[in-house]
Write an enzyme that holds these catalytic residues in place. Structure first.
Site, PDB file in Angstrom:
ATOM      1  N   LEU A 103       0.749  -1.171  -0.022  1.00  0.00           N
ATOM      2  CA  LEU A 103      -0.025   0.028  -0.140  1.00  0.00           C
ATOM      3  C   LEU A 103       0.953   1.084   0.222  1.00  0.00           C
ATOM      4  CD1 LEU A 103      -2.803  -0.782   2.765  1.00  0.00           C
ATOM      5  CD2 LEU A 103      -3.107  -0.659   0.267  1.00  0.00           C
ATOM      6  N   ASP A 104       0.533   2.181  -0.823  1.00  0.00           N
ATOM      7  CA  ASP A 104       1.605   3.445  -0.850  1.00  0.00           C
ATOM      8  C   ASP A 104       1.381   4.336   0.487  1.00  0.00           C
ATOM      9  OD1 ASP A 104      -0.394   5.626  -1.091  1.00  0.00           O
ATOM     10  OD2 ASP A 104      -0.955   4.895  -3.001  1.00  0.00           O
ATOM     11  N   MET A 105       2.328   5.011   0.594  1.00  0.00           N
ATOM     12  CA  MET A 105       2.482   5.765   1.788  1.00  0.00           C
ATOM     13  C   MET A 105       1.191   6.563   2.267  1.00  0.00           C
ATOM     14  SD  MET A 105       5.141   8.702   2.807  1.00  0.00           S
ATOM     15  CE  MET A 105       5.241   9.697   4.379  1.00  0.00           C
TER      16      MET A 105
END
Length: 238
Positions: A103-105
Site C-alpha cells: 500500500l503506498d504511503m
C-alpha cells in the site's frame, strides 16, 4: 492424530484441498517414502509427508497476520529517508514478517504480512488475481460519466486492467465515498484510475482481499489470521 493427506497439505499452506487431491493423483505426494494414494491418511507429527520431495511441517510454525496500515507509513521494513515503516507497528510479534503486496504511503487499510515466502509468492503471483476491495473518498459529487468510466478497463503503465466493480456508498456535494473492487494489484492502480477518470482522490483504504475483511481492526493494530482465513486465501491457488 491421522488426517486425510489433502487436509494436511492444505493446512501446511501449500495449496488448496482440491489442488492437493490432484497432486496425490499425480504421484507427487509420499508418506514415509512411499507414494501416496487418494484417500490415504497420515499423522503430521509422526509421519514424513513430502510433496515433490519437500518435507511438510505444520503451518503454525509460520506467522500470518493482518495489519491495518495507517496513512503516513511506508510498506517497507526500513527506509533510508527516515519515514515511518510498518516494521514499527509489528515489532512486538517477535518474528521478522514481510508484507504481501504493498500500500503506498498515503493509503491505509488491510495488509497481509508473513514469514512464509512460498505463501506470499503464491498470493502475489499474477495468476492469483484475488479481488481487492477499497473504499475511496472523492472530492465533490461524482458524475455518472466518471462512475461509468471507473467500471471500464484502464491502461495502467501499459497494462490493460479488467473492469472494476464500483458502488456508491455515500454522496453529497462535498464528497463521494465509493467501493471499488479490482482484480489486479498494479502499482497505485486505484489512484491512476481516478486520475484518468478526472476524479480527485482524497483518501483510500483497502478493506478486503477476497473473503478476508479488515473489519473493526483499529489503525496501527494487527491480528493473527485464522486457519479458516488462510484456507480461503489458499483456495485461490487451486
Amino acid at each position: 492424530m491421522k488426517e486425510r493427506l489433502q487436509k494436511i497439505i492444505s493446512a501446511a499452506g501449500l495449496t488448496s484441498r482440491r489442488a492437493a487431491e490432484e497432486l496425490i493423483k499425480n504421484g507427487k505426494v509420499t508418506v514415509n517414502g512411499h507414494t501416496a494414494m487418494l484417500g490415504d491418511s497420515a499423522d503430521i507429527d509422526t509421519d514424513k509427508v513430502c510433496v515433490d520431495g519437500r518435507l511438510l511441517g505444520r503451518r503454525a510454525e509460520n506467522t500470518y497476520i493482518m495489519l491495518n496500515k495507517p496513512r503516513g507509513y511506508v510498506t517497507t521494513l526500513s527506509d533510508e529517508k527516515g519515514r515511518h515503516c510498518i516494521a514499527e507497528l509489528v515489532k512486538d510479534i517477535g518474528k521478522r514478517v514481510y508484507p504481501v503486496g504493498r500500500l503506498d504511503m498515503y493509503s491505509e487499510g488491510l495488509l497481509i504480512l508473513t514469514d512464509d515466502g512460498e505463501f506470499a509468492n503464491r498470493l502475489m503471483h499474477p495468476s492469483h488475481e484475488i479481488t481487492k476491495t477499497y473504499h475511496a473518498w472523492i472530492a465533490g459529487r461524482c458524475s455518472d460519466t466518471a462512475l461509468n468510466r471507473l467500471c471500464e478497463p484502464f491502461d495502467v503503465d501499459g497494462y490493460e486492467t479488467k473492469p472494476a466493480e464500483v458502488e456508491v456508498i455515500y454522496a453529497c456535494d462535498d464528497y463521494t465515498q465509493l467501493s471499488i473492487s479490482i482484480h489486479e494489484g498494479r502499482n497505485r492502480q486505484i489512484r491512476k484510475m481516478c486520475e484518468q477518470a478526472g476524479l480527485k482522490l482524497t483518501k483510500l483504504r483497502r478493506v478486503a482481499e477476497g473473503k478476508l475483511k479488515l473489519g473493526d481492526l483499529r489503525p496501527g493494530k494487527w491480528r493473527a489470521l485464522t486457519e479458516r482465513e488462510l484456507q480461503e486465501l489458499s483456495e485461490f491457488n487451486s
